[in-house]
Design an enzyme around this catalytic site. Structure first.
Site, PDB file in Angstrom:
ATOM      1  N   HIS A   4       3.926  12.090   9.506  1.00 36.20           N
ATOM      2  CA  HIS A   4       2.548  12.421   9.129  1.00 36.20           C
ATOM      3  C   HIS A   4       1.618  11.512   9.918  1.00 36.20           C
ATOM      4  CE1 HIS A   4       0.136  14.754   6.189  1.00 36.20           C
ATOM      5  NE2 HIS A   4      -0.783  13.824   6.500  1.00 36.20           N
TER       6      HIS A   4
ATOM      7  N   ASP B 184      -4.312  16.917  -4.443  1.00 39.60           N
ATOM      8  CA  ASP B 184      -4.694  16.577  -3.066  1.00 39.60           C
ATOM      9  C   ASP B 184      -5.439  17.734  -2.410  1.00 39.60           C
ATOM     10  OD1 ASP B 184      -4.697  14.813  -0.737  1.00 39.60           O
ATOM     11  OD2 ASP B 184      -3.322  16.258   0.159  1.00 39.60           O
TER      12      ASP B 184
ATOM     13  N   ARG C 209     -13.347  15.370   0.045  1.00 39.11           N
ATOM     14  CA  ARG C 209     -13.531  14.191   0.915  1.00 39.11           C
ATOM     15  C   ARG C 209     -14.015  14.612   2.289  1.00 39.11           C
ATOM     16  NH1 ARG C 209      -8.106  12.070   1.474  1.00 39.11           N
ATOM     17  NH2 ARG C 209      -8.993  10.432   2.743  1.00 39.11           N
TER      18      ARG C 209
ATOM     19  N   SER D 189      -3.386  10.362  -0.542  1.00 38.26           N
ATOM     20  CA  SER D 189      -3.359  11.735  -0.016  1.00 38.26           C
ATOM     21  C   SER D 189      -2.101  11.978   0.823  1.00 38.26           C
ATOM     22  CB  SER D 189      -4.631  11.954   0.824  1.00 38.26           C
ATOM     23  OG  SER D 189      -4.520  13.115   1.595  1.00 38.26           O
TER      24      SER D 189
ATOM     25  N   LYS E 200       1.928  13.830  -0.662  1.00 37.10           N
ATOM     26  CA  LYS E 200       2.558  14.971   0.017  1.00 37.10           C
ATOM     27  C   LYS E 200       3.979  14.608   0.466  1.00 37.10           C
ATOM     28  CE  LYS E 200      -1.048  15.839   2.932  1.00 37.10           C
ATOM     29  NZ  LYS E 200      -2.256  15.196   2.416  1.00 37.10           N
TER      30      LYS E 200
HETATM   31  N1  URA Z   1      -3.938  12.939   6.356  1.00 36.50           N
HETATM   32  C1  URA Z   1      -3.906  13.249   5.047  1.00 36.50           C
HETATM   33  O1  URA Z   1      -3.064  14.044   4.608  1.00 36.50           O
HETATM   34  N2  URA Z   1      -4.806  12.672   4.232  1.00 36.50           N
HETATM   35  C2  URA Z   1      -5.723  11.785   4.660  1.00 36.50           C
HETATM   36  O2  URA Z   1      -6.482  11.293   3.868  1.00 36.50           O
HETATM   37  C3  URA Z   1      -5.748  11.467   6.047  1.00 36.50           C
HETATM   38  C4  URA Z   1      -4.842  12.065   6.871  1.00 36.50           C
END
Ligand code: URA
Length: 415
Positions: free
Chosen positions: A82, A161, A168, A183, A187
């Site tokens: 990620h 999220d 956001r 966040s 995930k």
């Molecule tokens: N990627 C995400 O999933 N969330 C964030 O807040 C920033 C990058």
């Protein structure tokens, strides 16, 4: 619970209890806390921060808002990566199918565009028909079949999220360490992984402007991940200039396809390989071979077909989304590129319509910036520095000054 008092508590620098955090997240997910109050709390968190304990409880509450993936016994190792947000970031589109050429499963949950950075889900949705909302059963079946899925948060998976992310994006509350940690990690916890690599960005186009802050973010994500039975590492990378040569949804998909076809910009190829090598079974050289011999491309085509996308249009994707106005910005001198400001280029792409300014906004997949010169390259007078893809003259005129400022040209080094 009196929600305004919790906003005030955080506004005044107080620490929220685990029960308060759990109630906030469940109330928000169920629609009992309106967006305007949640936005105020997010802004209070942005300014006041959160302790490690609060960050952990926020992540846990966001994870618990949905399901955690469960896999059949003796299934291959589950791996993923990620990124904390990039301008021109297209690594996921390449890395997920590449890793699935290996003996691993890649259950990737991504997000949409966030502030000035692009999002994997928006890019996938440039592919006509591509469905980013698979349910748990269908997603597992797809792993069994092709070893990879690419989906978004949904009513089933990380719904908290999904809602908070969208808020956001349009309320100036993205670059907050605890909000980013929760966040991303909710995930990744929902994916129930064996190995995870995080690409933590720093610099002009990143949410963390300095290397120190990015390192702090990486360490905070590792601390949250300690409770998981997952091997996690992070790779810090500079985000002062855009990744590759294209920024904008369809333009980036076209560039990712180029890499999957064994071509594409070296910075993108190298970053994909560096990240993939951290979680793959196979060594880097084998991963490189899969990019060059068409294996990763074939896997991407299978992925698109498995998720209802139209694979036949992939190679001509840039022409489907051709913007009505394409303007070159040229160099006014001979020299060498010394900077290509990622923040300005990301903002220009957003203003062209490539990102959202309100939650309900529809993205314009066609707009963006392509053929970007890279730092260190030589240019001659009147040579293009980039091409701007715009829907209207107004939008084009609005971003031209920003883009002209983004490219800095110094003297050629003749030593
Ligand atoms: N990627 C995400 O999933 N969330 C964030 O807040 C920033 C990058």
């Amino acid at each position: 619970m009196h929600f305004p008092s919790l906003i005030e508590k955080k506004r005044d620098g107080g620490e929220l209890s685990p029960e308060e955090i759990a109630k906030v997240i469940s109330g928000f997910t169920r629609g009992e806390i309106p967006d305007y109050q949640m936005s105020a709390l997010a802004m209070a968190i942005f300014f006041r921060g959160m302790s490690d304990m609060e960050t952990w409880h926020l992540t846990k509450a966001m994870l618990k808002s949905g399901q955690v993936f469960k896999y059949p016994p003796n299934s291959p190792p589950k791996v993923d990566k990620h990124s904390t947000g990039a301008i021109g970031g297209k690594t996921s589109l390449i890395l997920a199918p590449l890793l699935a050429c290996d003996e691993v499963w890649v259950p990737m949950i991504s997000g949409r565009g966030l502030d000035i950075t692009g999002g994997t889900l928006d890019k996938l949705e440039c592919i006509p028909g591509f469905n980013v909302n698979l349910g748990h059963r269908r997603a597992i079946k797809q792993l069994e079949h092709i070893g990879v899925f690419m989906i978004g948060q949904s009513a089933e998976i990380c719904p908290a999220d999904k809602k908070l992310y969208a808020l956001r994006d349009v309320t100036g509350t993205v670059p907050s360490r605890p909000l980013i940690v929760a966040s991303i990690m909710c995930k990744k916890l929902a994916e129930n992984l064996d190995r995870l690599v995080l690409n933590v960005r720093f610099g002009k186009g990143a949410f963390m402007k300095t290397r120190d802050k990015a390192e702090g973010l990486g360490e905070a994500m590792l601390r949250v991940g300690e409770a998981m039975d997952t091997k996690i590492s992070y790779l810090l990378t500079a985000m002062d200039e855009p990744m590759g040569r294209s920024v904008g949804n369809a333009l980036e998909v076209a560039e990712a396809i180029d890499v999957l076809r064994g071509r594409g910009p070296a910075d993108v190829v190298n970053l994909v390989l560096d990240l993939a090598a951290r979680v793959a079974n196979a060594p880097r050289a084998q991963l490189q071979k899969w990019l060059q011999d068409g294996s990763a491309w074939k896997k991407f085509v299978s992925l698109v077909e498995a998720q209802d996308g139209s694979a036949s249009v992939l190679e001509g994707i840039a022409s489907i989304y051709r913007a009505p106005l394409i303007r070159e910005i040229t160099s006014d001198r001979d020299g060498k590129i010394t900077a290509m400001d990622a923040e300005k280029i990301g903002r220009a792409s957003l203003l062209l319509g490539g990102g959202r300014q309100q939650v309900e906004d529809k993205i314009d997949f066609a707009v963006g910036i392509s053929d970007l010169k890279k730092v260190g390259e030589s240019v001659q007078r009147n040579e293009p520095l980039m091409r701007v893809h715009a829907r209207t003259n107004n939008a084009l005129e609005r971003v031209l000054p920003l883009l002209r400022e983004a490219a800095v040209i110094g003297d050629e080094d003749h030593t």
